[in-house]
Design a protein around this motif. Structure first.
Motif, short mmCIF file in Angstrom:
data_model
loop_
_atom_site.label_atom_id
_atom_site.label_comp_id
_atom_site.label_asym_id
_atom_site.label_seq_id
_atom_site.Cartn_x
_atom_site.Cartn_y
_atom_site.Cartn_z
N ASN A 1 4.00 7.81 -6.90
CA ASN A 1 3.93 8.12 -5.48
C ASN A 1 2.50 7.94 -4.99
N ASP A 2 2.31 8.06 -3.70
CA ASP A 2 1.01 7.78 -3.10
C ASP A 2 -0.06 8.76 -3.56
N MET A 3 0.29 10.06 -3.66
CA MET A 3 -0.72 11.04 -4.03
C MET A 3 -1.21 10.84 -5.46
N MET A 4 -0.35 10.42 -6.36
CA MET A 4 -0.79 10.10 -7.71
C MET A 4 -1.70 8.88 -7.69
N ALA A 5 -1.40 7.93 -6.80
CA ALA A 5 -2.28 6.76 -6.65
C ALA A 5 -3.66 7.18 -6.17
N VAL A 6 -3.72 8.16 -5.26
CA VAL A 6 -5.00 8.69 -4.79
C VAL A 6 -5.76 9.32 -5.96
N ASP B 1 35.53 10.27 5.73
CA ASP B 1 35.11 10.32 4.32
C ASP B 1 34.01 9.29 4.10
N PRO B 2 32.76 9.61 4.44
CA PRO B 2 31.67 8.63 4.34
C PRO B 2 31.34 8.29 2.90
N GLU B 3 30.89 7.06 2.69
CA GLU B 3 30.46 6.63 1.36
C GLU B 3 28.97 6.90 1.19
N SER B 4 28.54 6.92 -0.06
CA SER B 4 27.11 7.05 -0.34
C SER B 4 26.39 5.78 0.11
N THR B 5 25.12 5.94 0.48
CA THR B 5 24.35 4.85 1.06
C THR B 5 23.00 4.73 0.37
N GLU B 6 22.56 3.50 0.14
CA GLU B 6 21.22 3.25 -0.39
C GLU B 6 20.49 2.35 0.61
N LEU B 7 19.45 2.88 1.23
CA LEU B 7 18.72 2.14 2.26
C LEU B 7 17.65 1.25 1.62
N PRO B 8 17.33 0.13 2.22
CA PRO B 8 16.30 -0.76 1.65
C PRO B 8 14.90 -0.19 1.86
N VAL B 9 13.98 -0.58 0.96
CA VAL B 9 12.57 -0.22 1.10
C VAL B 9 11.79 -1.46 1.53
N GLU B 10 10.51 -1.27 1.84
CA GLU B 10 9.66 -2.39 2.24
C GLU B 10 8.37 -2.34 1.44
N PHE B 11 8.00 -3.44 0.81
CA PHE B 11 6.74 -3.51 0.08
C PHE B 11 5.62 -3.85 1.07
N VAL B 12 4.61 -2.99 1.11
CA VAL B 12 3.52 -3.13 2.09
C VAL B 12 2.24 -3.49 1.36
N THR B 13 1.74 -4.70 1.59
CA THR B 13 0.52 -5.18 0.93
C THR B 13 -0.70 -4.82 1.76
N ARG B 14 -1.65 -4.11 1.11
CA ARG B 14 -2.92 -3.79 1.75
C ARG B 14 -4.06 -4.17 0.80
N ALA B 15 -5.23 -3.59 0.97
CA ALA B 15 -6.43 -4.08 0.28
C ALA B 15 -6.65 -3.48 -1.10
N ILE C 1 4.87 1.12 -1.48
CA ILE C 1 6.28 0.86 -1.20
C ILE C 1 6.71 1.82 -0.08
N HIS C 2 7.07 1.26 1.05
CA HIS C 2 7.47 2.11 2.17
C HIS C 2 8.92 2.58 1.98
N ILE D 1 -1.22 0.47 -6.78
CA ILE D 1 -0.06 0.47 -5.89
C ILE D 1 0.57 1.86 -5.89
N GLY D 2 0.90 2.37 -4.73
CA GLY D 2 1.56 3.67 -4.62
C GLY D 2 3.02 3.51 -4.26
N CYS D 3 3.63 4.61 -3.84
CA CYS D 3 5.03 4.60 -3.43
C CYS D 3 5.27 5.72 -2.44
N ASN D 4 5.93 5.42 -1.35
CA ASN D 4 6.36 6.30 -0.25
C ASN D 4 5.76 5.84 1.07
N ASP D 5 4.49 5.39 1.06
CA ASP D 5 3.79 5.01 2.29
C ASP D 5 3.63 6.21 3.21
N LEU D 6 2.93 7.22 2.72
CA LEU D 6 2.63 8.40 3.54
C LEU D 6 1.80 7.98 4.75
#
Length: 336
Positions: free
Chosen positions: A249-254, A315-329, A292-293, A274-279
């Motif tokens: 996650n992002d805080m571990m990256a920090v 009766d809704p089904e389970s859902t998995e939403l897409p993520v976005e890879f965000v390239t920075r410096a 990773i956003h 590289i982190g994950c979550n995009d805080l």
């Protein structure tokens, strides 16, 4: 002071049956009435300054128009974004979200959920994993439950994000820059969010023919900045020399970044991160963090939509939403 307008007054002014007026004024039943009638009833309600008697309404419908929202830590930006997504949908449907924070503690989670159920909430949205058997018991007793940002072994509707795809994009991004010594630092708790990322890292590294042994992976029960720093220090002390680090996650990256600064090393010249979550504040770090956003607000919205669907008898089904890879410096080709 004049008499307070009643639902019958609204129905009379709109020229419709009492039951029709009731359905037209509720977001979850308005679809059962023609749009023209809904507009006429709501116009009459506005003219009469009608406000519903929620107590009487709950007695008639056996609904309280409240939904319990269970998060591990309400101060966490992830929980805040998810809760915002939930509330935006609930508000539009005439529901109120009652948010509780469990401190990621099993006993606290049980007591908070029991308090919500005792208040007869119409359903629960749970962003936690401490008491999975309890969620199923509550759903079986008639209170719908939807899981958000967490997945456990259950048949309950679940809304998550495809973070494994994001880890794959992160590895391929580093490979395209020329990195081969890639380490992973993450959480080893009971939440699937940490486990899925670790498993995805090892799976993709093997598929790319790269080292995914213990030399490349360090895990901690915690997931904060201090945990990330401690894991990276241990990796270096034990002889690891990665040119790039993917953090769970992002805080571990920090935390990794803070160790580099203490050691007079730089990012990305010495180590790409590289982190994950995009805080919200990751783009303002020095250097701005490649990450990773994960769409936490959208996860909350989708979970609320799923719960409302259950309350409508669907009766809704389970859902998995897409993520976005965000390239920075914080990522660049290795210097050696």
């Amino acid at each position: 002071m004049g008499r307070k307008a009643t639902l019958r007054d609204v129905a009379t002014l709109a020229g419709v049956h009492y039951g029709t007026a009731s359905r037209a004024l509720r977001e979850d039943t308005a679809h059962l009435v023609s749009p023209e009638t809904v507009e006429r009833v709501r116009s009459a309600a506005t003219k009469l300054r009608y406000t519903p008697d929620l107590i009487a309404q709950s007695l008639r419908t056996n609904r309280t128009s409240t939904v319990g929202v269970v998060v591990p830590d309400i101060a966490n930006p992830i929980a805040a974004a998810l809760t915002r997504g939930v509330q935006d949908v609930l508000r539009g449907a005439g529901y109120v979200g009652l948010v509780v924070s469990t401190d990621a503690n099993q006993a606290h989670e049980r007591s908070e959920i029991a308090a919500l159920v005792s208040r007869q909430v119409d359903g629960l949205i749970v962003a936690s994993t401490k008491t999975p058997s309890l969620y199923s018991e509550i759903a079986a007793s008639g209170t719908p439950v939807v899981l958000a940002n967490r997945r456990v072994e259950t048949d309950l509707p679940t809304v998550t994000a495809s973070v494994g795809d994001g880890i794959e994009q992160a590895i391929d991004h580093l490979l395209s820059l020329g990195h081969r010594e890639i380490a992973y630092i993450g959480a080893a708790g009971d939440a699937n969010t940490g486990l899925d990322r670790h498993v995805a890292f090892e799976r993709v590294m093997r598929a790319r023919g790269l080292d995914s042994s213990d030399r490349a992976v360090r895990l901690s029960p915690g997931y904060g900045q201090h945990d990330g720093a401690e894991l990276f220090e241990r990796l270096l002390e034990e002889g690891g020399r990665p040119t790039a680090v993917i953090a769970g996650n992002d805080m571990m990256a920090v935390g990794v970044l803070s160790v580099l600064r203490r050691m007079d090393m730089s990012c990305p010249e010495d180590v790409s991160i590289i982190g994950c979550n995009d805080l919200p504040f990751m783009e303002f770090l020095n250097p701005p963090l490649t990450t990773i956003h994960v769409p936490h607000a959208e996860i909350g919205s989708a979970a609320a939509e799923a719960l409302l669907a259950i309350l409508r008898g669907e009766d809704p089904e389970s859902t998995e939403l897409p993520v976005e890879f965000v390239t920075r410096a914080s990522t660049a080709p290795p210097s050696h």
